[in-house]
Design an enzyme around this catalytic site. Structure first.
Site, PDB file in Angstrom:
ATOM      1  N   ASP A 479     -25.710 -47.402 -22.808  1.00 46.50           N
ATOM      2  CA  ASP A 479     -25.078 -48.580 -23.408  1.00 46.50           C
ATOM      3  C   ASP A 479     -24.466 -49.486 -22.338  1.00 46.50           C
ATOM      4  O   ASP A 479     -24.263 -49.069 -21.195  1.00 46.50           O
ATOM      5  CB  ASP A 479     -23.989 -48.079 -24.376  1.00 46.50           C
ATOM      6  N   ASP A 549     -26.581 -53.994 -33.192  1.00 43.43           N
ATOM      7  CA  ASP A 549     -25.488 -53.260 -33.829  1.00 43.43           C
ATOM      8  C   ASP A 549     -25.431 -53.573 -35.318  1.00 43.43           C
ATOM      9  O   ASP A 549     -24.655 -52.954 -36.049  1.00 43.43           O
ATOM     10  CB  ASP A 549     -24.153 -53.635 -33.182  1.00 43.43           C
TER      11      ASP A 549
END
Ligand code: DGJ
Length: 729
Positions: A479, A549
């Site tokens: 990430d 997301d």
């Protein structure tokens, strides 16, 4: 032969599958663009470049020929300062303070195959027969800089890749202030500029605008390719649809600041350019040194946007992605992020994993919060040591328990970051990007490590490797949750600070290369707050990316549709999450959420242990169906049928290479009163094959399904969907 040189008219003819890309060296030694379009056999004209004398505002290269002006020539490598007033591909600053450069042709080389680019990700050829490469060497006499323009033509794909290598053969220091990877002047302006833009949780929506005189541009100054704009644009003919019309695609294999633009000039030409963003960029070239630009991937399609996308998909899936997982089907995963956020312990994880395994899910991914003292997002990035309060027996034991259950173990990292509240930061406060005299701007309470530094690179490789060595981990989610500010490096001298952002990306690539080489059995998925770094550069190291997301099924239609313009389904992570959805609070049926997520690398991201039995049964069915279809989805050809940007319906489909299997998904976002009976016209099937349609058992020929269409069921209510599986009989 893919690349042919005609010495009589000094033209280079690059043939890719069904296209010709032709350039010429003028008598002045300037490389000019002649043509990129449907394949022509050869250049038969003896004067393919037509020039006329223009007014005095278009200066001449020499007094002998008033028809030759850099201002009007279609250029392949425009520079600034001597008559081309459009956007250049290269800019320099010399020791004497001047900025003029003049690159002229020296020599060429044609070789089979495709060379690697030093330190950078790029597409590749597996055999020398797949591609041929032209190296065009130009020189700027004043500085002694050489620009080597690299062109690779793939024989069986409509793909030309371009990049530039600068070599300093002179004696004085030169500062490179701009170097784009590709620049070419198309002889037309009747085109639309298409790009993929958005924001966090709304990435890669499709935008289209007509070209008019002047500049059309998307870029990133964020230090990453960004949620806001993807390093891609297309120029499409006015009549271009999904199946018809001409589309030129430009995609950059790079994960940092980029520039992608089209400039319509005064005489009906469109300059298309893509490369590292010159904004904030500088690179000092000492005598004897060199600089390699990233690769631009140029795709031409005569079959509209669908044709362009399928070319990118096939190229990126098979000649950009690497490693064991390139051709392997990907596991179905359950990720605990939206299920627990930071609040979990080993029992909770195993509870979710147990149900997951029982439903057929193959991989458990432990997301953020397993290390340091990370109970919220305000600490511990950089301290890659397990939090014994949450996982008292450590990652090794958790991995063993998951393995014993029959689940693989995946782990989240955010290695490029450091929390000010971390042992790493306390020990090495100068390891982050920063500029003395300025505050260190935080985002999500974190700072960006300075990956241009060798010590930081080594730390990351060792820290991540130690964790991967400590447990049976087969998947990593990598990430990256903020963009760069105060872009400066404590180790670089004053006159090299402008190199920091690009050096960071080179450092990142170095780190990734070392880690993926050391752990070939690990499947890596890149992520940046979802799709903030969804670019071809990352795909070279990690064959899949967390798409967004935003896990809402309806929002995902636009995100996945837009992403599919360039990227294959095998690159897109797509998960079913809980309702009300955490990003938009929408309630949508589990069936629809499953159907949307099944169109990528499938997974779940919710607390399975809290689901009622009825939902679990449906999940069991979804998992089983995905297993049956996944090689088709991950390796098949993708066709867009109905656009979410044009109405409330969306549809797409996957067809196997042999055209003996297909899978179509139809989504109806809003219910209609008293709706019409509709048919969905399929694409990509073999017109002469007969297919059995799963839900009706009917056998229908491909030609009927494509021209007449598949009758759609009446769907009641909002956010509904239907799947159709077709098998050749
Ligand atoms: C952003 C990612 O996109 C999410 O999936 C999750 O991993 C969080 N970061 C964790 O901090």
């Amino acid at each position: 032969m893919t690349i042919h040189y005609d010495p009589a008219i000094r033209t280079f003819h690059l043939k890719s599958k069904s296209s010709s890309y032709i350039l010429q060296i003028t008598k002045e030694g300037l490389p000019v663009h002649l043509y990129w379009g449907p394949q022509v056999e050869r250049v038969s004209s003896t004067h393919p470049l037509v020039t006329i004398e223009r007014c005095s505002f278009s200066p001449n290269v020499s007094a002998e020929d008033k028809t030759i002006s850099r201002d009007t020539l279609p250029s392949e490598f425009p520079a600034y300062g001597n008559g081309d007033f459009r956007e250049p591909a290269i800019e320099l600053r010399l020791a004497d303070g001047t900025v003029v450069s003049d690159f002229r042709y020296i020599e060429y080389k044609i070789a089979s195959g495709k060379p690697q680019l030093e330190g950078l990700p790029a597409t590749y050829a597996e055999t020398d027969e797949e591609a041929e490469t032209l190296e065009l060497v130009l020189e700027d006499a004043k500085t002694g800089l050489r620009a080597i323009l690299l062109y690779t033509a793939y024989a069986d794909k409509d793909v030309i890749t371009r990049s530039v290598r600068i070599e300093h053969h002179g004696s004085e220091r030169v500062v490179l202030t701009r170097l784009l990877s590709a620049s070419l002047d198309l002889h037309r302006t009747d085109l639309d500029f298409v790009h993929l833009s958005g924001t966090w949780t709304r990435e890669r929506h499709v935008y289209k605008r007509a070209l008019v005189p002047g500049l059309h541009r998307v870029d990133s100054k964020r230090g990453a390719s960004s949620h806001q704009h993807n390093p891609f644009f297309a120029l499409s003919s006015k009549d271009a649809t999904e199946e018809h019309g001409e589309v030129y695609g430009f995609s950059l294999v790079y994960s940092g600041n980029f520039l992608a633009q089209a400039e319509v000039d005064q005489y009906g030409m469109t300059r298309a350019e893509i490369g590292i963003n010159p904004f904030g960029f500088e690179w000092t070239l000492e005598p004897g040194s060199h600089f390699q630009s990233p690769e631009a991937v140029l795709v031409r399609s005569n079959e509209g946007f669908g044709g362009m996308s399928r070319t990118y998909h096939q190229l990126y899936r098979t000649r950009l992605c690497r490693g064991q997982f390139r051709d392997k089907t990907r596991p179905i995963l359950i990720n605990n992020w939206e299920a627990t956020y930071f609040n979990f312990n080993a029992e909770k994880i195993l509870d979710i994993a147990r149900v997951g395994h029982e439903l057929g899910i193959e991989l458990f991914v432990l997301d953020d919060g397993w290390f340091g003292e990370r109970d919220s997002d305000n600490s511990s990035l950089g301290d890659w040591v397990v939090d014994k309060k949450k996982l008292p027996e450590g990652l090794g034991k958790l991995g063993e328990s998951l393995t014993a259950l029959g689940m693989e173990f995946g782990l989240w990292f955010e290695p490029e970051m450091v929390s000010p509240n971390s042992n790493l930061y306390r020990k090495h406060p100068d390891w982050c990007l920063h500029v003395p005299g300025h505050a260190r701007t935080e985002a999500r309470q974190q700072l960006v490590l300075d990956l241009s530094r060798q010590d930081v690179q080594d730390y990351i490789v060792e820290a991540v490797s130690a964790v991967l060595d400590s447990a049976p981990i087969t998947y990593v989610k990598w990430d990256m949750n903020r963009n760069m500010t105060e872009i400066g490096s404590a180790l670089l001298p004053a006159d090299r600070q402008g190199e920091t952002a690009h050096r960071y990306i080179l450092g990142l690539y170095e780190v990734l290369e070392r880690i993926v080489t050391r752990f070939p059995h690990v499947l890596f998925e890149s992520c940046s707050g979802g799709g903030g770094r969804f670019d071809p550069g990352m795909l070279y190291y990690m064959p899949q990316t967390w798409t967004s997301d935003d896990t809402d099924a309806v929002e995902r239609l636009k995100i996945q549709y837009g992403t599919s313009m360039v990227y294959p389904a095998s690159a897109m992570g797509a998960h079913v999450s809980a309702v009300p959805n955490h990003q938009v609070h929408r309630m949508s049926p589990l069936e629809t959420r499953g159907h949307v997520a099944m169109s990528g690398n499938f997974g779940y991201e919710l607390d399975l242990s809290k689901l009622p039995q009825e939902d679990r049964e449906l999940i069991r069915e979804q998992v089983a169906l995905y297993k049956e279809l996944r090689s088709l989805i991950q390796q098949g050809e993708f066709y867009r049928l109905l656009s979410p940007f044009e109405g409330t319906e969306t549809a797409w489909m996957f067809v196997s290479e042999e055209k003996n299997e297909a899978f179509a998904a139809y989504f109806k976002v809003l219910a209609e009163p008293n709706p019409p009976l509709k048919r969905l016209r399929l694409k990509g099937l073999d017109p002469n094959k007969a297919y059995k349609i799963s839900h009706t058992g009917e056998v229908v020929r491909g030609d009927e399904l494509m021209h007449w269409g598949l009758p759609l069921p009446m769907l009641e209510g909002d956010y509904r969907s239907a799947l159709f599986v077709l098998k050749e009989v």
